[in-house]
Design an enzyme around this catalytic site. Structure first.
Site, PDB file in Angstrom:
ATOM      1  N   HIS A   1       4.058   1.355  -8.104  1.00  0.00           N
ATOM      2  CA  HIS A   1       3.033   0.309  -8.002  1.00  0.00           C
ATOM      3  C   HIS A   1       2.088   0.357  -9.208  1.00  0.00           C
ATOM      4  CE1 HIS A   1       3.786   1.067  -3.528  1.00  0.00           C
ATOM      5  NE2 HIS A   1       4.087  -0.204  -3.668  1.00  0.00           N
TER       6      HIS A   1
ATOM      7  N   HIS B   1       2.164   4.337  -5.124  1.00  0.00           N
ATOM      8  CA  HIS B   1       2.783   5.424  -5.888  1.00  0.00           C
ATOM      9  C   HIS B   1       2.916   4.965  -7.337  1.00  0.00           C
ATOM     10  CE1 HIS B   1       6.320   2.914  -5.569  1.00  0.00           C
ATOM     11  NE2 HIS B   1       6.259   2.964  -4.243  1.00  0.00           N
TER      12      HIS B   1
ATOM     13  N   VAL C   1      10.677   2.469 -11.219  1.00  0.00           N
ATOM     14  CA  VAL C   1      10.079   3.765 -11.570  1.00  0.00           C
ATOM     15  C   VAL C   1      10.644   4.800 -10.604  1.00  0.00           C
ATOM     16  CG1 VAL C   1       7.932   5.069 -11.755  1.00  0.00           C
ATOM     17  CG2 VAL C   1       7.999   2.640 -12.417  1.00  0.00           C
TER      18      VAL C   1
ATOM     19  N   GLY D   1       0.804  -1.219   0.000  1.00  0.00           N
ATOM     20  CA  GLY D   1       0.000   0.000   0.000  1.00  0.00           C
ATOM     21  C   GLY D   1       0.837   1.269   0.000  1.00  0.00           C
TER      22      GLY D   1
ATOM     23  N   SER E   1       7.289   3.866  -0.929  1.00  0.00           N
ATOM     24  CA  SER E   1       6.369   4.323   0.118  1.00  0.00           C
ATOM     25  C   SER E   1       7.155   4.939   1.265  1.00  0.00           C
ATOM     26  CB  SER E   1       5.530   3.152   0.635  1.00  0.00           C
ATOM     27  OG  SER E   1       4.907   2.485  -0.445  1.00  0.00           O
TER      28      SER E   1
HETATM   29  P1  AMP Z   1       5.892  -2.636  -1.638  1.00  0.00           P
HETATM   30  O1  AMP Z   1       4.537  -2.045  -1.539  1.00  0.00           O
HETATM   31  O2  AMP Z   1       6.997  -1.685  -1.334  1.00  0.00           O
HETATM   32  O3  AMP Z   1       6.015  -3.963  -0.928  1.00  0.00           O
HETATM   33  O4  AMP Z   1       6.097  -2.982  -3.162  1.00  0.00           O
HETATM   34  C1  AMP Z   1       5.172  -3.756  -3.876  1.00  0.00           C
HETATM   35  C2  AMP Z   1       5.730  -4.040  -5.236  1.00  0.00           C
HETATM   36  O5  AMP Z   1       5.978  -2.806  -5.904  1.00  0.00           O
HETATM   37  C3  AMP Z   1       7.080  -4.784  -5.188  1.00  0.00           C
HETATM   38  O6  AMP Z   1       7.127  -5.728  -6.246  1.00  0.00           O
HETATM   39  C4  AMP Z   1       8.062  -3.676  -5.397  1.00  0.00           C
HETATM   40  O7  AMP Z   1       9.285  -4.094  -5.955  1.00  0.00           O
HETATM   41  C5  AMP Z   1       7.307  -2.783  -6.357  1.00  0.00           C
HETATM   42  N1  AMP Z   1       7.833  -1.427  -6.340  1.00  0.00           N
HETATM   43  C6  AMP Z   1       7.945  -0.601  -5.269  1.00  0.00           C
HETATM   44  N2  AMP Z   1       8.527   0.566  -5.644  1.00  0.00           N
HETATM   45  C7  AMP Z   1       8.777   0.462  -6.966  1.00  0.00           C
HETATM   46  C8  AMP Z   1       9.388   1.317  -7.935  1.00  0.00           C
HETATM   47  N3  AMP Z   1       9.848   2.526  -7.621  1.00  0.00           N
HETATM   48  N4  AMP Z   1       9.478   0.877  -9.208  1.00  0.00           N
HETATM   49  C9  AMP Z   1       9.029  -0.348  -9.559  1.00  0.00           C
HETATM   50  N5  AMP Z   1       8.462  -1.197  -8.695  1.00  0.00           N
HETATM   51  C10 AMP Z   1       8.345  -0.807  -7.417  1.00  0.00           C
END
Ligand code: AMP
Length: 296
Positions: free
Chosen positions: A38, A35, A178, A32, A188
């Site tokens: 995601h 951004h 990204v 969650g 996040s």
């Molecule tokens: P999280 O919510 O941080 O657990 O991330 C969920 C998914 O989003 C994971 O597969 C992360 O690697 C991906 N993710 C988070 N930030 C980025 C980003 N800046 N660029 C690409 N994927 C991301």
């Protein structure tokens, strides 16, 4: 608005229904505070053929260690639902931890593959927590494709291993990082950074860009690439957990001249700015370097 589902049985039922209607289920697991990173994964899942899109929003207690930021992790469900609506998500699964893991929950999935170093070493138990939550989520959702960000490069590789080892019937896709316009990887956790800390955090993409410059000019010595990253990063951040130049498949550290293949090594970074721990990486020869500040 997507349908908000909080119960495991209901999630299984909705996804089963979709599959029976001949729809390909795509899945993007998240914690969650969504951004653009995601949201890019959601778009990618569609491009990969998903026509029933599920996002999970769950701050998974099992993957946080003692003293980490589980309590303060940002929780912004209402905004996240709106963001998912904008991307045509069909179902958002946002369970309560006490329902997802009932009191008698006691099994664990032990993650294998490249878990020993880097995040695995600095966050003991982290990848087992990730493997456990994903095994449950894959079982409930039954996706044909699941998209992960290469922001968490090691996690992506660990998930590929998990799916392979346990014969889970899902295709895992890794999506490029990204970034903010100034180069900072979207996260996040960037919400934790104070106004004074944010410019210092830019040393992370700055350091990766310097390594990329060397790489583009033909430098292939792993130590030289790694040292350059440390030199840029060290003075700006409060603590460097690790800088590593690693094989993109095994995540083992490289030394000496790295093979001059189109897919080069990955430079992994974890550093703390104030109380915020940030990770980033650059896949040399594959990823574009982070944006340079204007005028540089
Ligand atoms: P999280 O919510 O941080 O657990 O991330 C969920 C998914 O989003 C994971 O597969 C992360 O690697 C991906 N993710 C988070 N930030 C980025 C980003 N800046 N660029 C690409 N994927 C991301």
């Amino acid at each position: 608005m997507p349908e908000l589902v909080t119960e495991r049985a209901e999630l299984r039922r909705r996804c089963e229904q979709a599959r029976q209607a001949g729809r390909a289920v795509g899945f993007v697991p998240t914690m969650g505070a969504l951004h653009e990173g995601h949201l890019a994964l959601l778009d990618a899942a569609r491009r990969e053929g998903a026509d029933f899109l599920v996002a999970s929003i769950f701050v998974n207690p099992l993957q946080f260690g003692e003293g980490e930021d589980f309590q303060r992790y940002p929780r912004t469900l209402q905004r996240d639902l709106e963001a998912c609506a904008g991307r045509g998500v069909d179902v958002v699964f946002a369970p309560e931890a006490r329902h997802f893991y009932p009191p008698d929950f006691s099994s664990r999935v032990v993650a294998g593959g490249p878990v020993a170093r880097w995040e695995g070493a600095h966050r003991p138990g982290h990848f087992d927590g990730v493997a456990t939550v994903l095994t449950k989520l894959f079982s409930l959702v039954g996706p044909s494709v699941a998209v992960f960000g290469r922001k968490d490069f090691q996690q992506w590789r660990v998930v590929e291993r998990l799916v392979e080892d346990l014969d889970l019937p899902v295709r895992v896709v890794g999506h490029p990082i990204v970034r903010e316009p100034d180069g900072l990887a979207r996260s996040s956790r960037n919400l934790y950074l104070s106004e004074a800390e944010r410019p210092r955090a830019l040393a992370i993409p700055g350091a990766l860009t310097s390594a990329h410059d060397l790489w583009s000019r033909g430098e292939r010595r792993a130590e030289v690439l790694g040292r350059r990253v440390e030199e840029v990063l060290g003075p700006a951040v409060d603590e460097v957990d690790y800088v590593a130049v690693v094989d993109a498949r095994t995540l083992e550290p490289l030394c000496g001249e790295v093979a001059d293949e189109p897919c080069g090594p990955v430079v992994l970074v974890a550093a703390r700015v104030g109380t915020t721990r940030l990770i980033d990486n650059l896949w040399l020869g594959v990823d574009d370097p982070p944006q340079r500040p204007a005028g540089d």
